[in-house]
Design an enzyme around this catalytic site. Structure first.
Site, PDB file in Angstrom:
ATOM      1  N   HIS A  99       0.804  -1.143   0.072  1.00 64.17           N
ATOM      2  CA  HIS A  99       0.077  -0.105   0.067  1.00 64.17           C
ATOM      3  C   HIS A  99       0.930   1.247   0.103  1.00 64.17           C
ATOM      4  O   HIS A  99       1.746   1.514   0.959  1.00 64.17           O
ATOM      5  CB  HIS A  99      -0.833   0.106   1.134  1.00 64.17           C
ATOM      6  CG  HIS A  99      -1.835   1.358   1.164  1.00 64.17           C
ATOM      7  ND1 HIS A  99      -2.918   1.475   0.477  1.00 64.17           N
ATOM      8  CD2 HIS A  99      -1.916   1.899   2.135  1.00 64.17           C
ATOM      9  CE1 HIS A  99      -3.426   2.779   0.613  1.00 64.17           C
ATOM     10  NE2 HIS A  99      -2.773   3.166   1.683  1.00 64.17           N
ATOM     11  N   SER A 100       0.416   2.283  -0.962  1.00 60.26           N
ATOM     12  CA  SER A 100       1.258   3.532  -1.171  1.00 60.26           C
ATOM     13  C   SER A 100       2.867   3.290  -1.214  1.00 60.26           C
ATOM     14  O   SER A 100       3.413   2.507  -2.230  1.00 60.26           O
ATOM     15  CB  SER A 100       0.960   4.433   0.195  1.00 60.26           C
ATOM     16  OG  SER A 100       1.297   5.763  -0.129  1.00 60.26           O
ATOM     17  N   MET A 101       3.553   3.701  -0.320  1.00 62.84           N
ATOM     18  CA  MET A 101       4.999   3.502  -0.353  1.00 62.84           C
ATOM     19  C   MET A 101       5.283   1.860  -0.374  1.00 62.84           C
ATOM     20  O   MET A 101       6.330   1.527  -1.091  1.00 62.84           O
ATOM     21  CB  MET A 101       5.829   3.987   0.802  1.00 62.84           C
ATOM     22  CG  MET A 101       7.242   3.668   0.977  1.00 62.84           C
ATOM     23  SD  MET A 101       8.049   4.668   2.306  1.00 62.84           S
ATOM     24  CE  MET A 101       9.480   3.679   2.483  1.00 62.84           C
TER      25      MET A 101
END
Length: 256
Positions: A99-101
C-alpha cells in the site's frame, strides 16, 4: 543450528509477523505498509482471508517492537533487509500486497528476490501508488513537526487525537519523516517488470494520484493487468477491508 541460520531466523522474526502461520498454505501473502505505517494496517486481514492464504505482515524498522532498530537510509538498504528475511518463506507460492510506499518497496522486493534466484510471485497487488514513470519526489520529509502531523491527518489513517499526544508524536514522527525521506529521494528506475499478473487498486476519492498514474503499472508486468477502484480516499482499505480482501482471495485462489 549454525550461527548463520540462527541469525536468519532472528531477522525473519523481526521483519515478518505471522498471525496465522500455516505449514502448507496454498500461497503466502507478504503485506507491506505505507510510509510510517505498521502491521496494524492489515489487522483485519487474518480474520478475513481463507486458511489457504497465509498473511505475512511486514514490520519495517522503527515501529512496534523495532523502535531501536535503525531506519534504512535508502531503498536498497530497506529491500535488502526485507529480502533476506522473506527468503525462508518462499518455499511456498507467494504474492505481494503493498500500500502506497509499500507498493514501490514491493516492486523492488520482487525484483531483488528474482535476482537472487527465487521463484516468481503468483501476483503483485499495488495499492494507492503511482507507477514508477509517474513517481514524483517531495519535501514532506523536510517539514517541521506540526506540518508533518498535519500532513498525516490530511491523508487519513492516523487519528488526529493521537498526534496531539507528545509521547505519540515522539515515537511516530521520526519514523514517518524517515520513510518520507526514503521514498521522496528514491530514484524510480526499477530493473524491469515483474513476471506475474498485477492488480492496481485505488480509492476513487484519493486526491494523491490519478487513475492514469495507477494504470501506468501495466507497463511493469509481463502478465495480465487490471485497475480497480473502491469507494474512499488514500486509506480506502482501512475503512472497508472486506471488498479488498475479497479481490485478493479471488485473484490468488481462482485466478479471477
Amino acid at each position: 543450528m549454525s550461527s548463520q541460520r540462527a541469525q536468519s531466523l532472528t531477522s525473519a522474526a523481526r521483519w515478518l509477523r505471522r498471525p496465522r502461520p500455516g505449514r502448507q498454505p496454498a500461497v503466502r501473502l507478504l503485506c507491506l505498509p505505507h510510509a510510517g505505517g505498521s502491521t496494524s494496517l492489515y489487522r483485519a486481514w487474518p480474520g478475513l482471508l481463507p486458511s489457504a492464504i497465509e498473511p505475512v505482515l511486514v514490520c519495517p524498522p522503527g515501529r512496534e517492537d523495532r523502535l531501536d532498530d535503525p531506519l534504512p537510509q535508502d531503498m536498497d538498504g530497506l529491500v535488502a533487509g526485507l529480502a533476506e528475511a522473506a527468503a525462508g518463506l518462499l518455499d511456498r507460492p507467494w504474492a505481494v500486497f503493498g500500500h502506497s510506499m509499500g507498493a514501490t518497496v514491493g516492486h523492488e522486493l520482487v525484483l531483488r528476490l528474482l535476482k537472487d534466484g527465487h521463484r516468481a510471485p503468483e501476483h503483485f497487488f499495488v495499492s494507492a501508488r503511482e507507477a514508477p514513470q509517474y513517481h514524483r519526489g517531495g519535501t514532506v520529509h523536510l517539514m517541521d513537526e506540526n506540518a508533518l502531523a498535519d500532513e498525516l491527518v490530511r491523508l487519513g489513517g492516523t487519528p488526529p487525537e493521537l498526534l496531539e499526544m507528545p509521547e505519540v508524536r515522539q515515537l511516530v514522527l521520526p519514523v514517518v519523516r524517515g520513510d518520507y525521506r526514503l521514498i521522496e529521494t528514491y530514484q524510480a528506475s526499477p530493473a524491469g517488470p515483474v513476471p506475474c499478473p498485477v492488480t492496481a487498486l485505488i480509492g476513487a476519492q484519493d486526491d494523491e494520484l490519478t487513475a492514469e498514474e495507477a494504470a501506468g503499472w501495466e507497463r511493469w508486468t509481463t502478465g495480465a493487468f487490471q485497475l480497480l477502484a473502491f469507494p474512499g480516499g488514500h486509506f480506502y482499505l482501512s475503512d472497508r477491508p472486506d471488498p479488498v480482501v475479497d479481490v485478493v482471495r479471488r485473484r490468488l485462489l481462482s485466478g479471477a
